[in-house]
Design an enzyme around this catalytic site. Structure first.
Site, PDB file in Angstrom:
ATOM      1  N   HIS A   1      -5.172-129.668   5.514  1.00  0.00           N
ATOM      2  CA  HIS A   1      -4.492-128.717   6.419  1.00  0.00           C
ATOM      3  C   HIS A   1      -5.508-127.628   6.808  1.00  0.00           C
ATOM      4  O   HIS A   1      -5.711-127.345   7.980  1.00  0.00           O
ATOM      5  CB  HIS A   1      -3.295-128.134   5.687  1.00  0.00           C
ATOM      6  CG  HIS A   1      -2.569-127.051   6.406  1.00  0.00           C
ATOM      7  ND1 HIS A   1      -1.806-127.284   7.522  1.00  0.00           N
ATOM      8  CD2 HIS A   1      -2.481-125.718   6.164  1.00  0.00           C
ATOM      9  CE1 HIS A   1      -1.279-126.130   7.931  1.00  0.00           C
ATOM     10  NE2 HIS A   1      -1.681-125.165   7.128  1.00  0.00           N
TER      11      HIS A   1
ATOM     12  N   HIS B   1      -4.068-120.661   0.787  1.00  0.00           N
ATOM     13  CA  HIS B   1      -5.002-120.801   1.912  1.00  0.00           C
ATOM     14  C   HIS B   1      -4.920-119.589   2.822  1.00  0.00           C
ATOM     15  O   HIS B   1      -4.060-118.721   2.633  1.00  0.00           O
ATOM     16  CB  HIS B   1      -4.780-122.123   2.665  1.00  0.00           C
ATOM     17  CG  HIS B   1      -3.483-122.241   3.405  1.00  0.00           C
ATOM     18  ND1 HIS B   1      -2.251-122.212   2.784  1.00  0.00           N
ATOM     19  CD2 HIS B   1      -3.217-122.408   4.731  1.00  0.00           C
ATOM     20  CE1 HIS B   1      -1.296-122.363   3.691  1.00  0.00           C
ATOM     21  NE2 HIS B   1      -1.856-122.469   4.888  1.00  0.00           N
TER      22      HIS B   1
ATOM     23  N   HIS C   1      -4.186-118.986   6.054  1.00  0.00           N
ATOM     24  CA  HIS C   1      -3.337-118.786   7.234  1.00  0.00           C
ATOM     25  C   HIS C   1      -2.486-117.525   7.110  1.00  0.00           C
ATOM     26  O   HIS C   1      -1.988-117.190   6.028  1.00  0.00           O
ATOM     27  CB  HIS C   1      -2.443-120.008   7.468  1.00  0.00           C
ATOM     28  CG  HIS C   1      -3.174-121.149   8.107  1.00  0.00           C
ATOM     29  ND1 HIS C   1      -2.728-122.438   8.051  1.00  0.00           N
ATOM     30  CD2 HIS C   1      -4.332-121.171   8.821  1.00  0.00           C
ATOM     31  CE1 HIS C   1      -3.578-123.227   8.710  1.00  0.00           C
ATOM     32  NE2 HIS C   1      -4.559-122.479   9.176  1.00  0.00           N
TER      33      HIS C   1
ATOM     34  N   ASP D   1       0.482-116.685   7.785  1.00  0.00           N
ATOM     35  CA  ASP D   1       1.845-116.706   7.244  1.00  0.00           C
ATOM     36  C   ASP D   1       1.863-116.889   5.722  1.00  0.00           C
ATOM     37  O   ASP D   1       2.927-117.022   5.122  1.00  0.00           O
ATOM     38  CB  ASP D   1       2.702-117.785   7.938  1.00  0.00           C
ATOM     39  CG  ASP D   1       2.169-119.186   7.756  1.00  0.00           C
ATOM     40  OD1 ASP D   1       0.965-119.418   7.954  1.00  0.00           O
ATOM     41  OD2 ASP D   1       2.970-120.069   7.403  1.00  0.00           O
ATOM     42  N   HIS D   2       0.672-116.874   5.095  1.00  0.00           N
ATOM     43  CA  HIS D   2       0.579-116.947   3.631  1.00  0.00           C
ATOM     44  C   HIS D   2      -0.110-115.720   3.040  1.00  0.00           C
ATOM     45  O   HIS D   2      -0.150-115.583   1.816  1.00  0.00           O
ATOM     46  CB  HIS D   2      -0.143-118.231   3.211  1.00  0.00           C
ATOM     47  CG  HIS D   2       0.601-119.451   3.654  1.00  0.00           C
ATOM     48  ND1 HIS D   2       1.360-120.221   2.797  1.00  0.00           N
ATOM     49  CD2 HIS D   2       0.752-120.006   4.893  1.00  0.00           C
ATOM     50  CE1 HIS D   2       1.937-121.198   3.484  1.00  0.00           C
ATOM     51  NE2 HIS D   2       1.584-121.085   4.757  1.00  0.00           N
TER      52      HIS D   2
ATOM     53  N   HIS E   1       6.869-124.184   2.846  1.00  0.00           N
ATOM     54  CA  HIS E   1       7.764-124.086   4.007  1.00  0.00           C
ATOM     55  C   HIS E   1       9.040-124.883   3.806  1.00  0.00           C
ATOM     56  O   HIS E   1       9.045-125.905   3.106  1.00  0.00           O
ATOM     57  CB  HIS E   1       7.078-124.627   5.277  1.00  0.00           C
ATOM     58  CG  HIS E   1       6.039-123.726   5.851  1.00  0.00           C
ATOM     59  ND1 HIS E   1       6.330-122.736   6.763  1.00  0.00           N
ATOM     60  CD2 HIS E   1       4.702-123.653   5.628  1.00  0.00           C
ATOM     61  CE1 HIS E   1       5.205-122.100   7.093  1.00  0.00           C
ATOM     62  NE2 HIS E   1       4.198-122.634   6.414  1.00  0.00           N
TER      63      HIS E   1
ATOM     64  N   ASP F   1       0.596-125.440   2.013  1.00  0.00           N
ATOM     65  CA  ASP F   1       0.858-126.317   3.160  1.00  0.00           C
ATOM     66  C   ASP F   1       0.154-127.667   3.013  1.00  0.00           C
ATOM     67  O   ASP F   1      -0.259-128.270   4.008  1.00  0.00           O
ATOM     68  CB  ASP F   1       0.411-125.645   4.469  1.00  0.00           C
ATOM     69  CG  ASP F   1       1.290-124.461   4.841  1.00  0.00           C
ATOM     70  OD1 ASP F   1       2.275-124.195   4.134  1.00  0.00           O
ATOM     71  OD2 ASP F   1       0.986-123.806   5.855  1.00  0.00           O
TER      72      ASP F   1
HETATM   73 FE    FE Z   1       2.060-122.114   6.577  1.00  0.00          FE
HETATM   74 ZN    ZN Z   2      -0.936-123.105   6.800  1.00  0.00          ZN
END
Ligand code: FE
Ligand code: ZN
Length: 236
Positions: free
Chosen positions: A111, A53, A55, A57-58, A166, A128
């Site tokens: 999410h 996805h 986001h 942090d990915h 995570h 996530d």
């Molecule tokens: Fe994340």
């Molecule tokens: Zn995420």
């Protein structure tokens, strides 16, 4: 031969390297340095990056990875407007081949909308959506959508290993006990999680059969029951 390496990134993210018959795919790119270190140590060339996805942090590790390698970037066709530039854009039910392995795309929206999971034989990469003893916060989709997504993952073979994005398991374990205090499998698992984290070891991946026995989000019998649990966790 297949090898999967779990790579801790940032504060609590995981990236994974999936290596099969000379081909190497990265699942999610939180930051480049720890991933490049494993590639170097193994002598592997990065052939593909599979994105779950959009986001940050990915995906934020991608620019630095692209300085060192020229992988094909793979992600959700429906999310091209906000993902990095894709070489292969996929929809639910499409297949992706890494070496000897063929994975199937599952839409696990909730999410984010158009979040995808990559289901290979024996290993599913969930980003996530599904976490060990937990699930992602429902930011964009509806509770119904997330419940449906989790049920798709629940239907995979129970001996599938779940590789989630995570290390949130310790907090999720504390919460899960408030939902199912009498669940003996959960009680045993929480002890294992506490021991692993005390030793600084990852709790990811985890067997899907264990999630089915202990994860209250996956075990919720209806969308309404799921919504109640998810809302309680948001306020936990
Ligand atoms: Fe994340
Ligand atoms: Zn995420």
């Amino acid at each position: 031969m297949t090898e999967i390496i779990t790579i801790p990134c940032l504060a609590d993210n995981y990236a994974f390297l999936l290596h099969s018959n000379g081909t190497t795919a990265l699942i999610d790119a939180p930051e480049a340095a720890p991933i490049l270190a494993v590639l170097k140590e193994k002598g592997w060339t990065l052939d593909m990056v599979l994105l779950t996805h959009h986001h940050w942090d990915h995906i934020d590790g991608l620019p630095d990875l692209l300085k060192e390698a020229s992988p094909q970037i793979v992600g959700a066709a429906k999310d091209t407007h906000r993902l990095p530039k894709l070489d292969i854009a996929l929809n639910e039910g499409d297949e992706i081949t890494v070496g000897d392995l063929t994975g199937r795309i599952i839409d696990v929206s909730g999410h984010t909308v158009n979040h995808i999971a990559f289901a290979f034989p024996g290993a599913v990469f969930t980003g996530d959506s599904l976490f060990a003893l937990g699930c992602g916060r429902v930011f964009e989709g509806s509770m119904e959508m997330m419940h449906k997504s989790l049920q798709k993952l629940a239907a995979l073979p129970p001996d599938t290993m779940v590789y989630s994005g995570h290390e949130y398991t310790f907090g999720s374990a504390k919460f899960s006990l408030t939902v199912e205090p009498e669940n003996q499998a959960l009680q045993v698992r929480v002890k294992d999680v506490e021991r692993l984290r005390a030793e600084g070891l990852p709790t990811v991946p985890a067997l899907l059969s264990l999630e089915l026995a202990t994860n209250p989000f996956l075990r919720a019998p209806s969308a309404a029951a799921f919504a109640k649990i998810r809302t309680a966790k948001d306020n936990f």
